[in-house]
Enzyme design. Structure first.
Site, PDB file in Angstrom:
ATOM      1  CG  ASN A  93      27.304  11.509   6.905  1.00 39.39           C
ATOM      2  OD1 ASN A  93      26.894  12.103   5.905  1.00 39.39           O
ATOM      3  ND2 ASN A  93      27.670  12.141   8.015  1.00 39.39           N
ATOM      4  N   GLY A 121      36.648  11.941  11.388  1.00 38.58           N
ATOM      5  CA  GLY A 121      37.591  12.250  10.315  1.00 38.58           C
ATOM      6  C   GLY A 121      39.028  12.382  10.774  1.00 38.58           C
ATOM      7  CD  GLU A 127      31.155  16.811   9.466  1.00 28.40           C
ATOM      8  OE1 GLU A 127      30.337  16.573   8.546  1.00 28.40           O
ATOM      9  OE2 GLU A 127      32.120  16.062   9.717  1.00 28.40           O
ATOM     10  CG  HIS A 131      27.078  15.029  11.391  1.00 30.17           C
ATOM     11  ND1 HIS A 131      28.230  15.769  11.420  1.00 30.17           N
ATOM     12  CD2 HIS A 131      27.449  13.735  11.207  1.00 30.17           C
ATOM     13  CE1 HIS A 131      29.272  14.956  11.249  1.00 30.17           C
ATOM     14  NE2 HIS A 131      28.818  13.714  11.112  1.00 30.17           N
ATOM     15  CD  GLU A 184      28.796  10.530  13.980  1.00 35.02           C
ATOM     16  OE1 GLU A 184      29.191   9.690  13.181  1.00 35.02           O
ATOM     17  OE2 GLU A 184      28.485  11.680  13.641  1.00 35.02           O
ATOM     18  CE  LYS A 199      31.188  13.126   7.799  1.00 37.66           C
ATOM     19  NZ  LYS A 199      32.219  13.444   8.761  1.00 37.66           N
ATOM     20  CB  SER A 207      38.163   7.418  12.988  1.00 42.49           C
ATOM     21  OG  SER A 207      38.434   8.798  12.784  1.00 42.49           O
TER      22      SER A 207
END
Ligand code: PGA
Length: 225
Positions: free
Chosen positions: A7, A154, A101, A99, A148, A9, A185
């Site tokens: 991904n 991250g 985010e 996701h 996740e 991003k 991670s």
């Protein structure tokens, strides 16, 4: 079969994307790709690069599938700025939906996410549906789920393989989804600990996927051949 999903991003210039493919192409050319037939490698670049990345995959004959990072909850039509499932399906096979985010910065929630899954299903795009814990709602029609935990994304603080395995077993039981990945991670150093523990069918990789060498190492670790 293990799934290794990159991904990217909202990262990489056109030149950086090109360099990544040049590097990964050399890696693939150095081994017999048939060795990797137990790994489904999926690259999810920003939508503007889907056409370009598809061309790299085809021109370099890379054993990789293409995925989008998001999809519109609307059909094709008068929705300025949106990228519809039908458009993506002409280029890619997979799409990431939900996701954390997207949920956090774009206020996506269950209702619109459900619409996105419907749109993806209508054109047979395979959905990788992200969940943050075992209680996250999963709409009907997700092909793959990805656990996740937000704090692991991250941060360099990955969940333990034991806990991820436990959460994923619960998710599988509750949802009936057979393929569930771990994300947060993941690195070349820790990937094996997730894939060897039992219930984890692969990984969704952000940071480490941006570096062609690290992503390559992850792919090699995921293959048992
Ligand atoms: P990370 O991101 O690997 O950089 O933690 C994972 C993700 O958000 O999918």
């Amino acid at each position: 079969m293990k799934y290794i999903v990159a991904n990217w991003k909202s990262n990489k210039t056109v030149q950086e994307a090109e360099e990544w493919f040049k590097k990964i192409r050399i890696k693939f050319s150095e081994i017999n790709c048939a060795k990797l037939n137990d790994v489904e490698i999926i690259v999810c670049p920003p939508a503007v690069y889907l056409t370009m990345v598809k061309k790299y995959i085809t021109d370099y004959s890379l054993p990789m599938k293409l995925g989008a990072q998001d999809v519109s909850s609307f059909k094709m039509g008068a929705y300025t700025g949106e990228i519809s499932a039908r458009m993506i399906s002409g280029l890619a096979e997979y799409v990431i939906i939900g996701h954390s985010e997207r949920r956090k910065y774009f206020r996506e929630e269950d209702k619109s996410l459900g619409e996105k899954v419907k749109q993806a299903n209508s054109v047979r795009l395979k959905v990788i549906y992200c969940i943050q814990d075992a209680n996250t709602f999963i709409p009907e029609g997700a092909t793959i789920a990805a656990y996740e935990p937000v704090w692991a994304i991250g941060s360099g603080k990955a969940d333990t393989p034991d806990n991820a395995n436990q959460v994923i077993s619960i998710v599988k039981k509750k949802s009936g989804i057979k393929t569930v990945l771990y994300g947060g991670s993941v690195t070349p150093q820790n990937i094996k600990s997730y894939l060897s523990i039992g219930q984890i069918d692969g990984a969704l990789i952000g940071g480490a996927s941006l570096d062609a060498e690290k992503f390559w190492e992850i792919i090699l670790h995921a293959s048992t051949n």
